[in-house]
Design a protein around this motif. Structure first.
Motif, PDB file in Angstrom:
ATOM      1  N   LYS A 295     107.767 -18.154  -5.711  1.00  0.00           N
ATOM      2  CA  LYS A 295     108.548 -18.719  -6.817  1.00  0.00           C
ATOM      3  C   LYS A 295     107.641 -19.101  -7.978  1.00  0.00           C
ATOM      4  O   LYS A 295     107.979 -18.890  -9.140  1.00  0.00           O
ATOM      5  CB  LYS A 295     109.334 -19.948  -6.337  1.00  0.00           C
ATOM      6  N   GLU A 296     106.454 -19.665  -7.665  1.00  0.00           N
ATOM      7  CA  GLU A 296     105.483 -19.993  -8.714  1.00  0.00           C
ATOM      8  C   GLU A 296     105.083 -18.743  -9.484  1.00  0.00           C
ATOM      9  O   GLU A 296     105.016 -18.747 -10.704  1.00  0.00           O
ATOM     10  CB  GLU A 296     104.211 -20.604  -8.112  1.00  0.00           C
ATOM     11  N   GLY A 297     104.802 -17.683  -8.725  1.00  0.00           N
ATOM     12  CA  GLY A 297     104.381 -16.432  -9.355  1.00  0.00           C
ATOM     13  C   GLY A 297     105.434 -15.873 -10.281  1.00  0.00           C
ATOM     14  O   GLY A 297     105.122 -15.406 -11.382  1.00  0.00           O
ATOM     15  N   LEU A 298     106.684 -15.929  -9.852  1.00  0.00           N
ATOM     16  CA  LEU A 298     107.759 -15.418 -10.699  1.00  0.00           C
ATOM     17  C   LEU A 298     107.954 -16.291 -11.933  1.00  0.00           C
ATOM     18  O   LEU A 298     108.197 -15.796 -13.023  1.00  0.00           O
ATOM     19  CB  LEU A 298     109.057 -15.319  -9.894  1.00  0.00           C
TER      20      LEU A 298
ATOM     21  N   ASP B 118     105.674  -6.970  -3.426  1.00  0.00           N
ATOM     22  CA  ASP B 118     104.506  -6.109  -3.565  1.00  0.00           C
ATOM     23  C   ASP B 118     103.852  -6.262  -4.931  1.00  0.00           C
ATOM     24  O   ASP B 118     102.621  -6.312  -5.038  1.00  0.00           O
ATOM     25  CB  ASP B 118     104.845  -4.646  -3.279  1.00  0.00           C
ATOM     26  N   ASP B 119     104.660  -6.393  -5.979  1.00  0.00           N
ATOM     27  CA  ASP B 119     104.094  -6.594  -7.314  1.00  0.00           C
ATOM     28  C   ASP B 119     103.274  -7.883  -7.365  1.00  0.00           C
ATOM     29  O   ASP B 119     102.170  -7.904  -7.912  1.00  0.00           O
ATOM     30  CB  ASP B 119     105.191  -6.669  -8.382  1.00  0.00           C
ATOM     31  N   LEU B 120     103.818  -8.937  -6.788  1.00  0.00           N
ATOM     32  CA  LEU B 120     103.139 -10.228  -6.805  1.00  0.00           C
ATOM     33  C   LEU B 120     101.835 -10.185  -6.011  1.00  0.00           C
ATOM     34  O   LEU B 120     100.814 -10.717  -6.452  1.00  0.00           O
ATOM     35  CB  LEU B 120     104.068 -11.314  -6.250  1.00  0.00           C
TER      36      LEU B 120
ATOM     37  N   SER C  82      98.232 -10.511  -7.670  1.00  0.00           N
ATOM     38  CA  SER C  82      97.383 -11.605  -7.239  1.00  0.00           C
ATOM     39  C   SER C  82      96.005 -11.103  -6.827  1.00  0.00           C
ATOM     40  O   SER C  82      94.986 -11.698  -7.183  1.00  0.00           O
ATOM     41  CB  SER C  82      98.055 -12.337  -6.075  1.00  0.00           C
ATOM     42  N   ALA C  83      95.949  -9.994  -6.096  1.00  0.00           N
ATOM     43  CA  ALA C  83      94.665  -9.450  -5.650  1.00  0.00           C
ATOM     44  C   ALA C  83      93.813  -8.991  -6.836  1.00  0.00           C
ATOM     45  O   ALA C  83      92.617  -9.282  -6.904  1.00  0.00           O
ATOM     46  CB  ALA C  83      94.898  -8.292  -4.678  1.00  0.00           C
TER      47      ALA C  83
ATOM     48  N   ARG D 134      95.783 -21.416  -7.583  1.00  0.00           N
ATOM     49  CA  ARG D 134      96.307 -21.449  -6.213  1.00  0.00           C
ATOM     50  C   ARG D 134      96.890 -20.092  -5.819  1.00  0.00           C
ATOM     51  O   ARG D 134      96.707 -19.645  -4.706  1.00  0.00           O
ATOM     52  CB  ARG D 134      97.364 -22.540  -6.086  1.00  0.00           C
ATOM     53  N   LEU D 135      97.611 -19.458  -6.721  1.00  0.00           N
ATOM     54  CA  LEU D 135      98.233 -18.170  -6.449  1.00  0.00           C
ATOM     55  C   LEU D 135      97.187 -17.118  -6.114  1.00  0.00           C
ATOM     56  O   LEU D 135      97.390 -16.292  -5.222  1.00  0.00           O
ATOM     57  CB  LEU D 135      99.060 -17.712  -7.657  1.00  0.00           C
TER      58      LEU D 135
END
Length: 140
Positions: free
Chosen positions: A40-43, A95-97, A101-102, A132-133
């Motif tokens: 949710k943070e990522g979005l 998968d996008d997130l 992130s990587a 954090r993400l």
């Protein structure tokens, strides 16, 4: 003259390698999937993160390899077809997130915290969420 059996073996080998790569990506996404809170943070942070990625990709002080990976990430995010289709429950949308992130983690490590801060246009809390993400220690 081309040997048909040899061409067939090469074609099967290429298809097998692509399938194996795709399965490895699915396994990576499944293992590295974020918990619900970080997803949710990522979005929520996605617009600021995309601006950060674009800024880092255009910054000449960031290494060429990192910039290349960031441009590839932006192309992947813009491309409508994902490596893991969205119809697959749970990991299809993540998968996008996970990939973002990587790549972002690698870019942050190579570019340095100061460069990231210079390109971050969001809030300070949002930047802490990015740390954090990407599973990096929260910077002071």
């Amino acid at each position: 003259m081309v040997d048909d059996r040899r061409v067939g073996r090469v074609l099967i080998g290429v298809i097998g390698a692509l399938l194996l790569s795709w399965l490895a990506l699915i396994a990576y996404v499944w293992i590295r999937r974020p918990h619900a809170g970080s997803a949710k943070e990522g979005l929520r942070l996605l617009p600021d993160i995309v601006r950060l990625i674009r800024g880092l990709a255009a910054d000449r002080s960031v290494g060429g390899g990192v910039r290349f990976r960031l441009w590839l990430l932006l192309a992947y995010l813009a491309f409508p077809i994902d490596l893991v289709p969205d119809v697959i429950p749970v990991i299809g949308y993540l998968d996008d997130l996970v990939i973002m992130s990587a790549v972002l983690r690698s870019a942050v490590r190579h570019a340095g915290a100061e460069t990231v801060r210079r390109h971050w246009l969001g809030t300070e809390t949002g930047l802490e969420d990015v740390w954090r993400l990407t599973r990096l220690p929260v910077e002071d």
